[in-house]
Design a protein around this motif. Structure first.
Motif, PDB file in Angstrom:
ATOM      1  N   VAL A  69      32.493 -24.051 155.448  1.00 28.52           N
ATOM      2  CA  VAL A  69      31.951 -24.371 154.128  1.00 28.52           C
ATOM      3  C   VAL A  69      30.597 -25.059 154.277  1.00 28.52           C
ATOM      4  O   VAL A  69      30.263 -25.583 155.341  1.00 28.52           O
ATOM      5  N   ARG A  70      29.856 -25.046 153.179  1.00 32.33           N
ATOM      6  CA  ARG A  70      28.610 -25.816 153.072  1.00 32.33           C
ATOM      7  C   ARG A  70      28.739 -26.688 151.831  1.00 32.33           C
ATOM      8  O   ARG A  70      29.218 -26.233 150.790  1.00 32.33           O
ATOM      9  N   ARG A  71      28.323 -27.929 151.959  1.00 30.16           N
ATOM     10  CA  ARG A  71      28.292 -28.834 150.804  1.00 30.16           C
ATOM     11  C   ARG A  71      26.834 -28.966 150.372  1.00 30.16           C
ATOM     12  O   ARG A  71      25.983 -29.333 151.183  1.00 30.16           O
ATOM     13  N   ILE A  72      26.582 -28.659 149.122  1.00 29.69           N
ATOM     14  CA  ILE A  72      25.213 -28.726 148.618  1.00 29.69           C
ATOM     15  C   ILE A  72      25.153 -29.693 147.438  1.00 29.69           C
ATOM     16  O   ILE A  72      25.760 -29.443 146.394  1.00 29.69           O
ATOM     17  N   PRO A  73      24.413 -30.807 147.625  1.00 26.28           N
ATOM     18  CA  PRO A  73      24.265 -31.759 146.519  1.00 26.28           C
ATOM     19  C   PRO A  73      23.373 -31.164 145.428  1.00 26.28           C
ATOM     20  O   PRO A  73      22.453 -30.396 145.711  1.00 26.28           O
TER      21      PRO A  73
END
Length: 139
Positions: free
Chosen positions: A74-78
């Motif tokens: 996964v990637r977490r993008i603010p």
């Protein structure tokens, strides 16, 4: 003894055993398959909504996502909303999407086994009853 909770525990344990070995072979820890499946249908889901959908505490989700991010699932993008609030959206990587498909195949196979010999109507009725039970307990 034919008690409701006995059946729930028996079903839960067998279902878990059917899938757990496969998930472990994929390198997934407990909790990760559910996240992958939810994200497969809702890629870019805000982290807070993901915690709610999984019925897990935000700290637990954070911990799971940290490992999944390290494993490049996964990637977490603010993101900053128009009203100035900050959210974090979770996206599947190509690796994550592939694993999510594998998870979906495994749980679909287990579900097919669960409903073997059921008509489509019986399956829908059973799912409807389970949903009502869930909603009763959630209240």
């Amino acid at each position: 003894m034919n008690r409701f909770h006995h059946y729930l525990l028996k079903i839960y344990n067998i279902h878990k055993k059917l899938n757990l070995g496969y998930f472990q072979k994929l390198g997934l820890s407990q909790g990760q398959p559910k996240l992958l499946e939810i994200l497969l249908y809702n890629d870019g889901c805000p982290q807070k909504e993901l915690a709610s959908a999984c019925e897990l505490q935000p700290a637990t989700i954070s911990s799971l996502l940290k490992k999944m991010e390290k494993d490049e699932l996964v990637r977490r993008i603010p993101e900053t909303q128009n009203n100035g609030t900050h959210i974090v959206r979770i996206f599947l990587t190509p690796n994550g999407k592939e694993l999510a498909q594998n998870v979906l195949e495994s749980v679909s196979s287990a579900e097919n086994l669960c409903f073997k010999g059921f008509s489509a109507e019986e399956k829908e009725t059973c799912l409807s009853y389970l949903n009502r039970i869930y909603n009763n307990l959630k209240e």
